[in-house]
Design an enzyme around this catalytic site. Structure first.
Site, PDB file in Angstrom:
ATOM      1  N   SER A   6      31.734  -4.324  42.726  1.00 46.99           N
ATOM      2  CA  SER A   6      30.755  -4.201  43.779  1.00 46.99           C
ATOM      3  C   SER A   6      30.410  -2.747  44.150  1.00 46.99           C
ATOM      4  CB  SER A   6      31.257  -4.916  45.030  1.00 46.99           C
ATOM      5  OG  SER A   6      32.378  -4.266  45.581  1.00 46.99           O
ATOM      6  N   SER A   8      36.405  -3.928  41.910  1.00 41.55           N
ATOM      7  CA  SER A   8      35.172  -3.317  42.426  1.00 41.55           C
ATOM      8  C   SER A   8      35.098  -1.793  42.326  1.00 41.55           C
ATOM      9  CB  SER A   8      34.958  -3.733  43.881  1.00 41.55           C
ATOM     10  OG  SER A   8      34.463  -5.041  43.920  1.00 41.55           O
ATOM     11  N   LYS A  24      31.189   4.305  50.149  1.00 46.27           N
ATOM     12  CA  LYS A  24      30.706   2.928  49.999  1.00 46.27           C
ATOM     13  C   LYS A  24      30.373   2.362  51.374  1.00 46.27           C
ATOM     14  CE  LYS A  24      32.164  -1.452  47.824  1.00 46.27           C
ATOM     15  NZ  LYS A  24      33.246  -2.125  47.096  1.00 46.27           N
TER      16      LYS A  24
END
Lengths: 92, 471
Positions: free
Chosen positions: B148, B172, B73
Site C-alpha cells: 500500500s 506494504s 505515508k
C-alpha cells in the site's frame, strides 16, 4: 460443502449497507475469498496459543496534559456548546 | 549539482562541511516535486511553505538527518498537516498531534516535506485503492508502484524525496520498494512505535523507512526505533551483531517462496544467493510447508483486526458524516458506506464474518493457529540459520487494472511478504536487478526478531555486489 454467506446479516453487524448489485458482487467475492482463505489446517494445540504476540506490558498510569477540548471539537462533524452533537439516541 | 540525486548520508556530509544548506535541499526537492509529481502522483499533500520555513530554522548539528526533509505515508499523523489515509472517510482530517516517529524525526532535525499516497487505510498492493489519486510506477507509467505504500516508494525512486516513512502490515513497505527499485525495511514488530499510525491490523502493523540505499535505511531506522510509553507493544531492544563475518553466515532459501516467483524474479534471487555464496556464506535450500497457509491466515487475521479497528469511523467524533439521515443508526451506516471504498468495506465484511458467531473457530481461531505454526517454523530455522533470502514479490510491477476483477489475485501478490509479517520478524527488500523490460526486482532478507543490524550488514554487502542502478 457449499457455504451460505448471509451478506445482509454481516453488513448489519459491520454497520454497512449495500445495494443489490453490490451484494451480488460481495457474494461472489466471498466465495472466492473463502475458497482461498477458508481451507486452513489445524496445526497446533490451542494450549499453545497463550502468547502468540506478547501484548501484556502496561505502562504506569501517570496523569499528563491531553489535547484541549476546543481542538478535538474542531474535528467533530457537528458540535454544540462544547459537546459533540449527534441525532437523538433515546426514544421518548 | 542536483541535490536530489544525493543519498541522505551524502546530504548530511555535505551539510556538515557547509558545502550546502538545508534551504537548498528543501528548494531542490520542492522544485523536483513541482516538475515531476504531476506525472508520478506520489504526493497527496506537499508542504511547500512549512518545508521552506523549517529548512531556514534547521539546526544541522542535531543528527545525521538534521536539515534533511522526510516524506510521510498519509496514514501517519502529522500535527497540523492533513492525514487522509487516502480515504474519503478522513478527507480533510488534520491531526492535533504528531506520531511518535514524527516527533523523533523532528527532534533529530528533520521536517515534513509532504504526505504520500497509498491504498485506502493500507489495504491493497497497488495503490489503486486510493480514493484520492493514481500513483504511477516511475519505471513504467502504465504500471502500478505497488502498495500500500506506493506513493512512498515512487517518491523515493523518482527523487521526489530523500527518504520516506511508511507502514507495513503484510508487505506494504517491501512490495512497493521492490516494484520501484528502492530499499524498504519492515522492522521487528515492537521495534518502532505505532503511536500515531492509523491502525489497520494492530498486531501486524509496523512503521519503517524507505530509502535509496541500505546505509540510509539503517540510519533512519536507528533514529526511529526504541521503546515508547505510548505504545505498550514497543520493546527496549538490543540490536546485536553489528560486525559480521560473512564466511560464518548460514543463509536459507525457502523453496515454497521461490516456487511462487516468476522466472525473471527467480533468476535474480538465485544470482543474489550465489553472490553471497561467493563471499563465503553457506546457502541451503529449505522447505517450510507451514508458510503455504500463511497468506490465508494473514487475510483472516488482518481483516478481523481491521473490522474492529475501523469500527471507530462512525461519523460521530471525526471523519466523514453524511448530510441527510433518519436516526443515529442510519447516520453511522450511511457515513461508513459512503466514506469507505470498496476494498476497505470488503475487508471489514470479511473480518466481521471471520469473527462472527458460528464462524469464529473455523476461521479466526484456525488462522491464529496457523500463525503460531509459522512462528514455530521460523524459530526452528533460525536455530540453524542466520538469515532467510527470498523474493519480495512473485513478479515485477503489474499493469493498472490487471488484478481488478479478482480480489484474491491481488491478495496473492503478498505471498512472499506475509510470512515475516505474521511472525513479527524483520524483513528488508533491496533491489537486486531488473528484468529484460527494465523493471526492478527485489530480494528480501528475513531475520530473527531484533536482528535488524545483521540484515542491514548483509544487505549492504549484497548492495555493493549487485551495483543496482536506479532511475
Amino acid at each position: 460443502m457449499k457455504r451460505r454467506i448471509d451478506i445482509k446479516h454481516i453488513a448489519s453487524l459491520a454497520k454497512l449497507s449495500f445495494d443489490d448489485q453490490e451484494t451480488a458482487i460481495l457474494e461472489k467475492n466471498f466465495e472466492s475469498i473463502l475458497d482461498f482463505a477458508g481451507e486452513l489446517p489445524i496445526l497446533v494445540d490451542a494450549d499453545d496459543m497463550s502468547d502468540v504476540l506478547e501484548l501484556d506490558k502496561l505502562r504506569d498510569d501517570h496523569i499528563s496534559a491531553g489535547i484541549s477540548v476546543d481542538i478535538l471539537l474542531k474535528q467533530a462533524p457537528s458540535s454544540l456548546n462544547g459537546f459533540i452533537s449527534v441525532p437523538k439516541v433515546i426514544e421518548n | 549539482m542536483d541535490l536530489t540525486l544525493l543519498s541522505v548520508i551524502e546530504l548530511s556530509e555535505a551539510l556538515k562541511k557547509h558545502e550546502i544548506t538545508s534551504i537548498e535541499i528543501a528548494e531542490a526537492y520542492l522544485q523536483r516535486i513541482a516538475k515531476k509529481d504531476g506525472e508520478i502522483g506520489a504526493y497527496i499533500t506537499v508542504c511547500n511553505q512549512g518545508t521552506l520555513e523549517a529548512s531556514k530554522n534547521a539546526d544541522t548539528s542535531l543528527s545525521d538527518i538534521a536539515g534533511i526533509p522526510v516524506a510521510v505515508k498519509d496514514n501517519i499523523c502529522t500535527k497540523g498537516i492533513t492525514t487522509t489515509c487516502a480515504s474519503k472517510m478522513l478527507y480533510g482530517y488534520v491531526p492535533p498531534y504528531d506520531a511518535s516517529v514524527i516527533e523523533k524525526l523532528k527532534s533529530a532535525g528533520s521536517f515534513v516535506l509532504g504526505k504520500l499516497n497509498m491504498d485506502e487505510f493500507g489495504m491493497g498492493s497497488s495503490t489503486e485503492n486510493s480514493a484520492l489519486k493514481l500513483t504511477r510506477n516511475p519505471y513504467d507509467y502504465d504500471r502500478v508502484p505497488g502498495g500500500s505504500s506506493g506513493g512512498a516508494a515512487a517518491a523515493v525512486a523518482a527523487y521526489e524525496a530523500p527518504f520516506a516513512i511508511a507502514s507495513d502490515t503484510g508487505g506494504s513497505i517491501r512490495q512497493p520498494a521492490a516494484f520501484c527499485g528502492v530499499v524498504g525495511m519492515k522492522p521487528t514488530y515492537g521495534s518502532v512505535s505505532r503511536y500515531g499510525l492509523v491502525a489497520f491490523a494492530s498486531s501486524l502493523d509496523q512503521i519503517g523507512p524507505i530509502t535509496r540505499t541500505v546505509r540510509d535505511n539503517r540510519l533512519i531506522f536507528n533514529i526511529i526505533c526504541g521503546k515508547d510509553a505510548r505504545d505498550s507493544t514497543t520493546a527496549e531492544s538490543v540490536y546485536e551483531r553489528d560486525a559480521i563475518d560473512i564466511s560464518s553466515l548460514r543463509i536459507a532459501v525457502l523453496s515454497e517462496l521461490m516456487d511462487s516467483a516468476s522466472a525473471d524474479v527467480k533468476e535474480k534471487i538465485i544470482k543474489a544467493a550465489s553472490k553471497l555464496e561467493r563471499l563465503g556464506a553457506q546457502i541451503d535450500i529449505l522447505s517450510l510447508p507451514e508458510i503455504k497457509s500463511a497468506l490465508s491466515a494473514y487475510y483472516i487475521i488482518s481483516s478481523a483486526e481491521a473490522s474492529s479497528n475501523l469500527a471507530r469511523y462512525d461519523g460521530v467524533r471525526y471523519g466523514y458524516r453524511v448530510k441527510n439521515f433518519d436516526d443515529i443508526d442510519d447516520m453511522m451506516i450511511q457515513s461508513r458506506s459512503e466514506g469507505f471504498g470498496e476494498e476497505v468495506k470488503r475487508r471489514i465484511m470479511l473480518g466481521t464474518f471471520a469473527l462472527s458467531t458460528g464462524y469464529h473457530d473455523a476461521y479466526y481461531k484456525r488462522a491464529k493457529h496457523v500463525q503460531r505454526a509459522v512462528i514455530n517454523a521460523f524459530d526452528r530455522i533460525f536455530k540453524s540459520y542466520d538469515l532467510i533470502l527470498a523474493p519480495t514479490t512473485p513478479g515485477v510491477a503489474f499493469r493498472f487494472g490487471e488484478m481488478k476483477n479478482d480480489p484474491t489475485a491481488m491478495y496473492r501478490q503478498d505471498i512472499c511478504t506475509v510470512p515475516a509479517s505474521i511472525a513479527g520478524l524483520p524483513a528488508l527488500s533491496l533491489p537486486v536487478g531488473k528484468n529484460a523490460a527494465g523493471l526492478p526486482i527485489g530480494a528480501q532478507l528475513i531475520g530473527a526478531a531484533f536482528s535488524e543490524n545483521l540484515i542491514y550488514s548483509v544487505a549492504e554487502l549484497l548492495e555493493r555486489e549487485v551495483k543496482y542502478c536506479g532511475l
